[in-house]
Motif scaffolding. Structure first.
Motif, mmCIF file in Angstrom:
data_model
loop_
_atom_site.group_PDB
_atom_site.id
_atom_site.type_symbol
_atom_site.label_atom_id
_atom_site.label_comp_id
_atom_site.label_asym_id
_atom_site.label_seq_id
_atom_site.Cartn_x
_atom_site.Cartn_y
_atom_site.Cartn_z
ATOM 1 N N LEU A 1 0.832 -1.225 0.042
ATOM 2 C CA LEU A 1 -0.205 -0.034 -0.092
ATOM 3 C C LEU A 1 0.873 1.198 0.168
ATOM 4 O O LEU A 1 0.441 2.261 -0.722
ATOM 5 N N CYS A 2 2.062 1.442 0.837
ATOM 6 C CA CYS A 2 2.964 2.356 0.792
ATOM 7 C C CYS A 2 3.457 2.419 -0.611
ATOM 8 O O CYS A 2 3.573 3.774 -1.017
ATOM 9 N N TYR B 1 -5.304 1.447 -7.481
ATOM 10 C CA TYR B 1 -5.464 0.063 -7.317
ATOM 11 C C TYR B 1 -4.546 -0.876 -8.274
ATOM 12 O O TYR B 1 -4.045 -1.786 -8.274
ATOM 13 N N TYR C 1 0.962 4.109 -3.116
ATOM 14 C CA TYR C 1 0.600 5.643 -2.894
ATOM 15 C C TYR C 1 1.652 6.193 -3.300
ATOM 16 O O TYR C 1 1.411 7.143 -3.859
ATOM 17 N N PHE D 1 -1.174 -0.955 -6.986
ATOM 18 C CA PHE D 1 -0.923 -1.729 -5.853
ATOM 19 C C PHE D 1 -0.730 -3.132 -6.603
ATOM 20 O O PHE D 1 0.043 -3.969 -6.331
#
Length: 252
Positions: free
Chosen positions: A95-96, A127, A99, A130
């Motif tokens: 997730l980091c 997404y 982002y 990700f």
């Protein structure tokens, strides 16, 4: 703190093979309980040092030593604890990274219209980033595990604990959480910061492999370099192929 650790050890005793953090030899226990709150730390039969000095340490000290890539700290975490947050940590790190990529994707786009913020929050770009980060991590871990399986299992006639290696690789990626501060505190040296974070993560991966296999530094570095090469190839393929996965996953 020893008393709290005593109950924890009782739960995993018999399921875990402990290791001396100094010499990596096997141990049957980390401490001995003499009742009435009297605990004695076990001394290693081989090196005559404390089997695991970290059972008395504050978690912050253990974290600092892990950041410094100390072998003893890695052995404590990987062998003498039942820390099973590697999958959660993996998702958080992805997730980091997603982002970071998402912020760089829209970082150059400036607009005074508040509606643009709402539009960006509804986009699937995050997404897709990700998914790409997860694909690259899978390529890295897969290549590392394949290389170690060929060298250790096939060529050297040893045996690999793949689940333990995966756990070690995922836990040693904790440095990726630094990507968030690197984005928040953006400045002219951001590429340098991101490069240093990547180097730190790879160093941690190498140290984790070395601790698990009790191998030479050269073998762990070769495994990490092969994993990095595979990750880079997958990243370039996703960007440059005519049927680019990134284009398929990104909705504009």
């Amino acid at each position: 703190m020893l008393a709290a650790f005593a109950s924890f050890t009782e739960e995993i005793m018999g399921k875990t093979v402990f290791r001396c953090v100094e010499c990596n030899e096997k141990a049957t226990e980390l401490h001995r309980d003499y009742n009435n709150g009297i605990l004695k730390i076990t001394i290693c039969e081989f090196c005559k040092k404390t089997v695991d000095k970290y059972i008395e340490y504050d978690p912050v000290i253990i974290l600092i030593d892990a950041i410094l890539c100390k072998t003893q700290a890695f052995r404590h975490i990987l062998f003498n604890t039942s820390l099973n947050i590697h999958w959660k940590l993996c998702v958080f790190c992805l997730l980091c990274e997603a982002y970071l990529r998402w912020s760089l994707l829209h970082g150059s786009e400036h607009s005074g219209d508040p509606a643009d913020i709402i539009r960006y929050t509804k986009e699937w770009d995050f997404y897709s980033m990700f998914g790409l980060a997860a694909l690259e991590l899978s390529a890295f871990c897969g290549s590392v595990l394949w290389f170690l399986w060929v060298v250790v299992d096939r060529l050297q006639g040893g045996s690999l604990n793949l689940s333990l290696l995966i756990r070690a690789l995922l836990l040693s990626c904790y440095g990726k959480v630094l990507l968030i501060p690197a984005v928040i505190w953006e400045h002219d040296y951001s590429p340098l910061c991101l490069g240093l974070i990547k180097l730190f993560v790879l160093t941690s991966n190498s140290q984790a492999i070395r601790v698990i296999l009790n191998s030479s530094r050269r073998l762990s570095l070769m495994a990490v370099c092969l994993g990095l090469l595979s990750e880079t190839c997958v990243a370039q393929a996703c960007r440059k192929l005519p049927w680019s996965i990134q284009d398929m996953l990104t909705f504009d």
